[in-house]
Design a protein around this motif. Structure first.
Motif, PDB file in Angstrom:
ATOM      1  N   ALA A 123     -42.159 -45.929  68.516  1.00 26.44           N
ATOM      2  CA  ALA A 123     -43.178 -44.993  69.685  1.00 26.44           C
ATOM      3  C   ALA A 123     -41.900 -45.495  70.845  1.00 26.44           C
ATOM      4  O   ALA A 123     -42.117 -44.713  71.701  1.00 26.44           O
ATOM      5  N   TRP A 124     -41.384 -47.135  70.751  1.00 26.27           N
ATOM      6  CA  TRP A 124     -40.822 -47.070  72.228  1.00 26.27           C
ATOM      7  C   TRP A 124     -39.339 -45.712  72.534  1.00 26.27           C
ATOM      8  O   TRP A 124     -39.288 -45.674  73.511  1.00 26.27           O
ATOM      9  N   ILE A 125     -39.116 -45.369  71.406  1.00 26.52           N
ATOM     10  CA  ILE A 125     -38.131 -43.874  71.805  1.00 26.52           C
ATOM     11  C   ILE A 125     -38.838 -43.323  72.227  1.00 26.52           C
ATOM     12  O   ILE A 125     -37.861 -42.713  72.792  1.00 26.52           O
ATOM     13  N   ILE A 126     -40.008 -43.115  71.480  1.00 26.94           N
ATOM     14  CA  ILE A 126     -40.315 -41.421  71.856  1.00 26.94           C
ATOM     15  C   ILE A 126     -40.507 -42.080  73.670  1.00 26.94           C
ATOM     16  O   ILE A 126     -41.160 -41.142  74.194  1.00 26.94           O
ATOM     17  N   LEU A 127     -41.039 -42.376  73.752  1.00 26.92           N
ATOM     18  CA  LEU A 127     -41.459 -43.357  75.181  1.00 26.92           C
ATOM     19  C   LEU A 127     -40.215 -42.920  76.197  1.00 26.92           C
ATOM     20  O   LEU A 127     -40.578 -42.217  76.935  1.00 26.92           O
ATOM     21  N   LEU A 128     -39.174 -43.243  76.048  1.00 28.13           N
ATOM     22  CA  LEU A 128     -38.005 -42.860  76.689  1.00 28.13           C
ATOM     23  C   LEU A 128     -37.270 -41.539  76.556  1.00 28.13           C
ATOM     24  O   LEU A 128     -37.015 -41.581  77.664  1.00 28.13           O
ATOM     25  N   LEU A 129     -38.519 -40.419  75.391  1.00 26.88           N
ATOM     26  CA  LEU A 129     -37.624 -39.350  76.122  1.00 26.88           C
ATOM     27  C   LEU A 129     -38.820 -38.271  76.599  1.00 26.88           C
ATOM     28  O   LEU A 129     -38.746 -37.278  76.524  1.00 26.88           O
ATOM     29  N   LEU A 130     -39.331 -39.500  77.223  1.00 27.74           N
ATOM     30  CA  LEU A 130     -41.215 -38.498  77.764  1.00 27.74           C
ATOM     31  C   LEU A 130     -40.532 -37.868  78.860  1.00 27.74           C
ATOM     32  O   LEU A 130     -41.276 -36.733  79.318  1.00 27.74           O
ATOM     33  N   PRO A 131     -39.167 -38.451  80.042  1.00 24.74           N
ATOM     34  CA  PRO A 131     -38.556 -37.285  80.661  1.00 24.74           C
ATOM     35  C   PRO A 131     -38.192 -36.467  80.569  1.00 24.74           C
ATOM     36  O   PRO A 131     -38.816 -35.129  81.241  1.00 24.74           O
ATOM     37  N   ILE A 132     -37.967 -36.581  79.562  1.00 26.92           N
ATOM     38  CA  ILE A 132     -37.025 -35.114  79.123  1.00 26.92           C
ATOM     39  C   ILE A 132     -38.608 -33.807  78.778  1.00 26.92           C
ATOM     40  O   ILE A 132     -38.034 -32.785  78.830  1.00 26.92           O
ATOM     41  N   GLY A 133     -39.567 -34.702  77.682  1.00 30.44           N
ATOM     42  CA  GLY A 133     -40.397 -33.388  77.376  1.00 30.44           C
ATOM     43  C   GLY A 133     -41.458 -32.738  78.938  1.00 30.44           C
ATOM     44  O   GLY A 133     -42.080 -32.057  79.046  1.00 30.44           O
ATOM     45  N   TYR A 134     -41.370 -33.682  79.745  1.00 31.46           N
ATOM     46  CA  TYR A 134     -41.973 -33.674  81.090  1.00 31.46           C
ATOM     47  C   TYR A 134     -41.163 -32.738  82.065  1.00 31.46           C
ATOM     48  O   TYR A 134     -41.459 -31.525  82.554  1.00 31.46           O
ATOM     49  N   LEU A 135     -39.639 -33.193  82.311  1.00 28.84           N
ATOM     50  CA  LEU A 135     -39.012 -31.607  82.398  1.00 28.84           C
ATOM     51  C   LEU A 135     -38.513 -30.471  81.793  1.00 28.84           C
ATOM     52  O   LEU A 135     -39.108 -29.217  82.510  1.00 28.84           O
ATOM     53  N   PHE A 136     -39.280 -30.156  80.745  1.00 31.63           N
ATOM     54  CA  PHE A 136     -39.347 -29.329  79.847  1.00 31.63           C
ATOM     55  C   PHE A 136     -39.885 -28.071  79.928  1.00 31.63           C
ATOM     56  O   PHE A 136     -39.823 -27.125  80.628  1.00 31.63           O
ATOM     57  N   VAL A 137     -41.293 -28.763  79.981  1.00 35.67           N
ATOM     58  CA  VAL A 137     -43.103 -28.155  80.274  1.00 35.67           C
ATOM     59  C   VAL A 137     -42.541 -27.578  81.836  1.00 35.67           C
ATOM     60  O   VAL A 137     -43.406 -27.119  82.514  1.00 35.67           O
ATOM     61  N   TRP A 138     -42.816 -28.798  82.696  1.00 41.12           N
ATOM     62  CA  TRP A 138     -42.398 -28.430  84.321  1.00 41.12           C
ATOM     63  C   TRP A 138     -41.078 -27.079  84.371  1.00 41.12           C
ATOM     64  O   TRP A 138     -41.198 -26.309  85.094  1.00 41.12           O
ATOM     65  N   LEU A 139     -40.256 -27.256  83.906  1.00 39.75           N
ATOM     66  CA  LEU A 139     -39.260 -26.581  84.216  1.00 39.75           C
ATOM     67  C   LEU A 139     -39.324 -25.105  83.403  1.00 39.75           C
ATOM     68  O   LEU A 139     -39.700 -23.406  84.523  1.00 39.75           O
ATOM     69  N   PHE A 140     -40.052 -25.370  82.463  1.00 38.77           N
ATOM     70  CA  PHE A 140     -40.542 -23.843  81.489  1.00 38.77           C
ATOM     71  C   PHE A 140     -41.663 -23.254  82.468  1.00 38.77           C
ATOM     72  O   PHE A 140     -41.729 -21.823  82.641  1.00 38.77           O
ATOM     73  N   THR A 141     -42.710 -23.652  83.092  1.00 34.70           N
ATOM     74  CA  THR A 141     -43.521 -23.479  83.728  1.00 34.70           C
ATOM     75  C   THR A 141     -42.863 -22.617  84.779  1.00 34.70           C
ATOM     76  O   THR A 141     -44.454 -21.939  85.164  1.00 34.70           O
ATOM     77  N   PHE A 142     -42.955 -23.479  85.585  1.00 32.90           N
ATOM     78  CA  PHE A 142     -42.721 -22.910  87.059  1.00 32.90           C
ATOM     79  C   PHE A 142     -41.545 -21.913  86.785  1.00 32.90           C
ATOM     80  O   PHE A 142     -41.369 -20.550  87.677  1.00 32.90           O
ATOM     81  N   GLY A 143     -40.520 -21.965  85.680  1.00 31.56           N
ATOM     82  CA  GLY A 143     -40.021 -20.571  85.222  1.00 31.56           C
ATOM     83  C   GLY A 143     -40.800 -19.313  85.097  1.00 31.56           C
ATOM     84  O   GLY A 143     -40.016 -18.422  85.573  1.00 31.56           O
TER      85      GLY A 143
END
Length: 382
Positions: free
Chosen positions: A332-352
């Motif tokens: 779980a702690w590694i998945i938590l560290l990956l959260l910024p990557i997931g957020y950046l993916f969703v942010w860039l995808f939706t705005f793009g």
């Protein structure tokens, strides 16, 4: 009653829209990540506890809706038919399209083939209930649009707007106490939909629309109050944000509420928190207007224009993110560290995607932003 030019552009709202839509995305992304973590882990608990601090975005957008509409129409309400036509084109078309488009793969996933009878019967239900694909906000906003011609005519007759705002706040606070402490013990199975599903009812959010209307009608005076007390507003906002952690534990440990009830958006504490964080974002917007250069303003304005499209299209990358996370088997702690990557993916995808759809005449209507409307607004920065 009005002490500013009703046709002037509210630059502050651009940054507010960008902050609120970014908050919507982080809220839904953290939900996706928490869903993939094992129950009882510290990482999942941290994400669950953080949700209450992010539950201001819905209220913020409703404040902006009341603010912008009253700002524009308070001097000349115009014809209700003209108003409804514009709103139907801007919101009605995207609401119909994205519900229909997103429900299609869902039916295919559930049945492994396209059952058209089930599709059209199910589509009718989600259109009249607004309970799929994060469309609850549009469903409530459509209700406010239907009421707005009557609302603006009523609002223009009020002389003691402070009194109306105060009464609205008291009613909202009392209603939230009722929702949290008394409503769960009542059998609502036979209630009409709009009373049973109070989160879909426009009157549940009446204070935020009136708060926005009040700000529009008393723009200069209220802005001066915010500026005068800006340090205290910032400090109290931070304290209240941290306090949501205590609220979550109070709900879990003292009241013994379920997770969904602990994270309920309709709580008295969140009313106070939302008022302060709306005030904070307004102050940030005001500071941005006075300090940012033309280039930054242009990109913030563009992001604010895309925000509605971002809200409409977020389901696509979020479902992709759920699918990707289901394939990952990590602590779980590694998945938590990956959260910024997931957020950046969703942010860039939706705005793009929102940016691409807004560039073409037909598809621009699918994100509520016609090319003509975008060109007219962009003249502000030219």
């Amino acid at each position: 009653m009005n002490n500013h030019n009703p046709k002037s552009y509210l630059y502050e709202v651009d940054l507010m829209r960008l902050i609120f839509i970014s908050g919507v995305l982080i809220n839904h992304v953290t939900t996706a990540y928490a869903h993939n973590m094992q129950h009882g882990t510290l990482s999942r608990s941290l994400l669950e506890m953080s949700h209450l601090s992010l539950h201001f975005t819905r209220f913020g957008f409703m404040f902006i809706t009341g603010l912008v509409l009253v700002h524009h129409y308070q001097q000349n309400p115009g014809s209700p038919w003209s108003f409804w036509y514009r709103r139907a084109r801007r919101v009605g078309i995207p609401y119909l399209f994205w519900n229909a488009a997103l429900f299609l793969p869902k039916i295919f996933y559930l049945n492994h083939h396209l059952n058209w009878s089930q599709y059209f019967s199910g589509l009718r239900l989600i259109l009249i209930h607004g309970n799929q694909f994060y469309m609850y906000f549009l469903f409530v906003i459509i209700q406010f649009y239907l009421l707005f011609p009557l609302f603006i005519r009523w609002w223009r007759t009020i002389n003691r707007q402070w009194l109306v705002l105060s009464i609205s706040f008291i009613l909202q606070l009392a209603f939230l106490f009722w929702i949290k402490y008394w409503l769960p013990g009542i059998d609502r199975s036979n209630w009409p939909f709009f009373f049973r599903s109070y989160g879909m009812n426009v009157f549940t959010y009446q204070f935020y629309f009136i708060f926005g209307a009040f700000t529009a009608s008393n723009y200069q005076k209220f802005t001066q109050i915010w500026l005068q007390w800006h340090r205290w507003i910032y400090i109290i906002t931070i304290i209240l944000a941290v306090g949501t952690l205590g609220l979550f534990n109070y709900n879990q440990e003292i009241l013994a509420l379920s997770l969904s009830r602990s994270e309920l958006i309709h709580q008295p504490y969140l009313l106070i928190y939302s008022i302060f964080i709306i005030s904070t974002t307004w102050l940030l917007g005001h500071s941005y207007v006075n300090r940012a250069n033309r280039t930054i303003k242009k990109y913030v304005h563009l992001g604010a224009q895309y925000s509605f499209g971002v809200y409409l299209t977020q389901t696509i990358p979020l479902m992709m993110l759920y699918g990707i996370l289901d394939l990952i088997n990590l602590p779980a702690w590694i998945i938590l560290l990956l959260l910024p990557i997931g957020y950046l993916f969703v942010w860039l995808f939706t705005f793009g995607l929102s940016g691409i759809l807004s560039k073409y005449k037909f598809t621009s209507y699918l994100v509520g932003l016609s090319i003509w409307n975008r060109q007219q607004k962009n003249k502000v920065y030219q």
